[in-house]
Design a protein around this motif. Structure first.
Motif, mmCIF file in Angstrom:
data_model
loop_
_atom_site.group_PDB
_atom_site.id
_atom_site.type_symbol
_atom_site.label_atom_id
_atom_site.label_comp_id
_atom_site.label_asym_id
_atom_site.label_seq_id
_atom_site.Cartn_x
_atom_site.Cartn_y
_atom_site.Cartn_z
ATOM 1 N N GLU A 27 0.832 -1.202 0.000
ATOM 2 C CA GLU A 27 0.000 0.000 0.000
ATOM 3 C C GLU A 27 0.870 1.257 0.000
ATOM 4 O O GLU A 27 0.560 2.240 -0.682
ATOM 5 N N ALA A 28 1.969 1.226 0.767
ATOM 6 C CA ALA A 28 2.860 2.388 0.816
ATOM 7 C C ALA A 28 3.527 2.635 -0.534
ATOM 8 O O ALA A 28 3.656 3.785 -0.987
ATOM 9 N N ILE A 29 3.944 1.559 -1.202
ATOM 10 C CA ILE A 29 4.565 1.709 -2.526
ATOM 11 C C ILE A 29 3.536 2.229 -3.524
ATOM 12 O O ILE A 29 3.808 3.130 -4.324
ATOM 13 N N THR A 30 2.331 1.650 -3.474
ATOM 14 C CA THR A 30 1.283 2.054 -4.409
ATOM 15 C C THR A 30 0.858 3.493 -4.175
ATOM 16 O O THR A 30 0.457 4.193 -5.114
ATOM 17 N N TRP A 31 0.953 3.966 -2.944
ATOM 18 C CA TRP A 31 0.570 5.347 -2.631
ATOM 19 C C TRP A 31 1.389 6.337 -3.443
ATOM 20 O O TRP A 31 0.911 7.439 -3.754
ATOM 21 N N HIS A 32 2.602 5.956 -3.830
ATOM 22 C CA HIS A 32 3.469 6.873 -4.564
ATOM 23 C C HIS A 32 3.113 6.956 -6.041
ATOM 24 O O HIS A 32 3.828 7.611 -6.806
ATOM 25 N N ARG A 33 1.993 6.343 -6.437
ATOM 26 C CA ARG A 33 1.517 6.553 -7.805
ATOM 27 C C ARG A 33 1.144 8.024 -8.025
ATOM 28 O O ARG A 33 1.043 8.495 -9.162
ATOM 29 N N THR A 34 0.920 8.754 -6.929
ATOM 30 C CA THR A 34 0.623 10.184 -7.024
ATOM 31 C C THR A 34 1.863 11.019 -7.305
ATOM 32 O O THR A 34 1.755 12.231 -7.494
ATOM 33 N N ASN A 35 3.040 10.385 -7.290
ATOM 34 C CA ASN A 35 4.327 11.061 -7.525
ATOM 35 C C ASN A 35 4.700 11.991 -6.377
ATOM 36 O O ASN A 35 5.463 12.938 -6.558
ATOM 37 N N ARG A 242 -3.144 4.048 -20.000
ATOM 38 C CA ARG A 242 -3.606 3.492 -18.723
ATOM 39 C C ARG A 242 -2.483 3.490 -17.687
ATOM 40 O O ARG A 242 -2.700 3.841 -16.524
ATOM 41 N N LEU A 243 -1.270 3.108 -18.104
ATOM 42 C CA LEU A 243 -0.151 3.108 -17.156
ATOM 43 C C LEU A 243 0.195 4.527 -16.716
ATOM 44 O O LEU A 243 0.578 4.750 -15.562
ATOM 45 N N GLU A 244 0.078 5.485 -17.624
ATOM 46 C CA GLU A 244 0.444 6.850 -17.281
ATOM 47 C C GLU A 244 -0.622 7.569 -16.481
ATOM 48 O O GLU A 244 -0.450 8.745 -16.141
ATOM 49 N N GLN A 245 -1.721 6.894 -16.167
ATOM 50 C CA GLN A 245 -2.643 7.451 -15.191
ATOM 51 C C GLN A 245 -2.007 7.465 -13.802
ATOM 52 O O GLN A 245 -2.462 8.199 -12.919
ATOM 53 N N GLY A 248 3.379 8.724 -11.044
ATOM 54 C CA GLY A 248 4.764 8.347 -10.836
ATOM 55 C C GLY A 248 5.435 7.867 -12.114
ATOM 56 O O GLY A 248 6.446 8.438 -12.546
ATOM 57 N N PRO A 249 4.914 6.814 -12.771
ATOM 58 C CA PRO A 249 5.526 6.376 -14.029
ATOM 59 C C PRO A 249 5.428 7.405 -15.145
ATOM 60 O O PRO A 249 6.212 7.383 -16.085
ATOM 61 N N ALA A 250 4.456 8.312 -15.078
ATOM 62 C CA ALA A 250 4.288 9.295 -16.144
ATOM 63 C C ALA A 250 5.368 10.377 -16.104
ATOM 64 O O ALA A 250 5.686 10.978 -17.131
ATOM 65 N N THR A 251 5.933 10.644 -14.926
ATOM 66 C CA THR A 251 7.029 11.600 -14.766
ATOM 67 C C THR A 251 8.058 10.980 -13.841
ATOM 68 O O THR A 251 7.746 10.697 -12.681
ATOM 69 N N ARG A 252 9.248 10.772 -14.335
ATOM 70 C CA ARG A 252 10.248 10.072 -13.538
ATOM 71 C C ARG A 252 10.880 11.002 -12.509
ATOM 72 O O ARG A 252 11.407 12.062 -12.859
ATOM 73 N N ALA A 262 10.520 -0.769 -11.659
ATOM 74 C CA ALA A 262 9.729 -1.502 -10.664
ATOM 75 C C ALA A 262 8.335 -0.897 -10.517
ATOM 76 O O ALA A 262 7.346 -1.621 -10.376
ATOM 77 N N ALA A 263 8.251 0.441 -10.531
ATOM 78 C CA ALA A 263 6.940 1.091 -10.446
ATOM 79 C C ALA A 263 6.065 0.720 -11.642
ATOM 80 O O ALA A 263 4.856 0.507 -11.499
ATOM 81 N N LEU A 264 6.674 0.626 -12.823
ATOM 82 C CA LEU A 264 5.923 0.219 -14.012
ATOM 83 C C LEU A 264 5.459 -1.228 -13.894
ATOM 84 O O LEU A 264 4.340 -1.572 -14.300
ATOM 85 N N HIS A 265 6.312 -2.105 -13.341
ATOM 86 C CA HIS A 265 5.911 -3.496 -13.140
ATOM 87 C C HIS A 265 4.740 -3.586 -12.161
ATOM 88 O O HIS A 265 3.792 -4.353 -12.381
ATOM 89 N N LEU A 266 4.791 -2.809 -11.087
ATOM 90 C CA LEU A 266 3.701 -2.837 -10.119
ATOM 91 C C LEU A 266 2.403 -2.336 -10.747
ATOM 92 O O LEU A 266 1.329 -2.914 -10.524
ATOM 93 N N ALA A 267 2.485 -1.272 -11.537
ATOM 94 C CA ALA A 267 1.293 -0.778 -12.225
ATOM 95 C C ALA A 267 0.732 -1.837 -13.173
ATOM 96 O O ALA A 267 -0.490 -2.000 -13.296
ATOM 97 N N SER A 268 1.620 -2.581 -13.841
ATOM 98 C CA SER A 268 1.172 -3.650 -14.739
ATOM 99 C C SER A 268 0.511 -4.783 -13.958
ATOM 100 O O SER A 268 -0.506 -5.341 -14.390
ATOM 101 N N ILE A 269 1.086 -5.135 -12.805
ATOM 102 C CA ILE A 269 0.514 -6.210 -11.978
ATOM 103 C C ILE A 269 -0.885 -5.836 -11.511
ATOM 104 O O ILE A 269 -1.833 -6.637 -11.605
ATOM 105 N N LEU A 270 -1.047 -4.617 -11.033
ATOM 106 C CA LEU A 270 -2.363 -4.188 -10.535
ATOM 107 C C LEU A 270 -3.367 -4.054 -11.667
ATOM 108 O O LEU A 270 -4.562 -4.322 -11.487
ATOM 109 N N ALA A 271 -2.900 -3.640 -12.856
ATOM 110 C CA ALA A 271 -3.814 -3.558 -13.997
ATOM 111 C C ALA A 271 -4.337 -4.939 -14.376
ATOM 112 O O ALA A 271 -5.502 -5.093 -14.752
#
Length: 275
Positions: A27-35, A242-245, A248-252, A262-271
């Motif tokens: 959950e903490a890692i996923t929270w950083h999808r907000t960048n 969809r991934l760039e929603q 975090g992955p949309a702006t490094r 790794a963030a891209l892999h996590l986004a792919s796993i959750l998708a």
């Protein structure tokens, strides 16, 4: 989603300290999808050092790819993968915080020496090379410097498509067809696909058509092109969107390419897991 992911999480080590709670760390890692900065998560998500170190450690030891492989194997067993695979890339702008990683000496195993950062007209950037199935979901991805060409990264991206079987047998690595744009039109890529028995659906630029016509019979048969199959190339564009929603992955903002990947892999796993 957690009910599907929990059996795939690594077990506690035999010796040493036990892992911190996997669900809270995820959950903490996923929270950083907000960048947001790594130091800013809410207190209930635990230590930011734990989340960041777990993100890096699991990409180095292949845990993220193993979890994605297990999710893909379950999807393939349910006949939930469309094997018309489209490939494309997208350029991700690098924030100023992404600069400053060590230039000399090993940082982490598997970390490229240039940290997948390149300088072009737009400044520092990273390029994400993605392969998506016909249902707009990711199959494999890799990152390079932003100025890198698509053609040299094509073979590496295709080699990362490995979907394990639910039973005995080798992982599945060959799509039925690969629609791609003109950047993947060099002869070496067409020969690579032909040798592997994969149908390439790639339009030819006008200069290549002119060269082939001038060479006549010496150039062999003209490559086939199926317009109906090529219409499915938009699936990879929609997958990128969809991934760039995830901001975090949309702006490094990560200094290490491993963290961004790794963030891209996590986004792919959750998708995949949402389905």
């Amino acid at each position: 989603m957690w009910a599907r992911l929990e059996p795939l999480m690594p077990a506690d080590p035999v010796r040493g300290r036990r892992w911190a709670d996997h669900r809270r760390t995820l959950e903490a890692i996923t929270w950083h999808r907000t960048n947001s900065p790594w130091r800013d998560p809410p207190d209930e998500l635990g230590s930011f050092q734990t989340a960041h170190e777990r993100l890096i450690r699991w990409v180095v030891d292949g845990t993220w790819e193993a979890i994605l492989g297990a999710v893909l194997a379950a999807a393939d067993a349910d006949d939930d993968i469309d094997w018309t695979v489209s490939v494309n890339s997208t350029v991700v702008r690098a924030h100023q915080h992404a600069a400053g990683a060590r230039k000399k000496g090993a940082v982490r195993p598997g970390e490229p020496t240039d940290h997948a950062l390149g300088r072009s007209r737009g400044g520092l950037s990273t390029k994400v090379h993605l392969a998506a199935d016909g249902r707009t979901r990711p199959l494999a991805l890799t990152v390079t410097a932003g100025q890198a060409d698509d053609a040299p990264a094509f073979d590496n991206g295709m080699s990362r498509i490995r979907v394990p079987r639910s039973g005995p047998g080798r992982p599945r690595t060959r799509p039925f067809a690969v629609p791609a744009d003109r950047a993947c039109s060099p002869r070496a890529i067409r020969i690579h696909l032909r040798r592997r028995g994969i149908r390439g659906v790639i339009p030819q630029p006008s200069d290549q058509i002119g060269h082939r016509q001038r060479r006549g019979r010496r150039d062999g048969r003209p490559s086939g092109f199926d317009r109906e199959v090529y219409k499915q190339r938009n699936t990879v564009e929609r997958c990128i969107n969809r991934l760039e929603q995830w901001h975090g992955p949309a702006t490094r903002t990560d200094k290490l390419a491993l963290a961004h990947q790794a963030a891209l892999h996590l986004a792919s796993i959750l998708a995949r897991t949402r389905r």
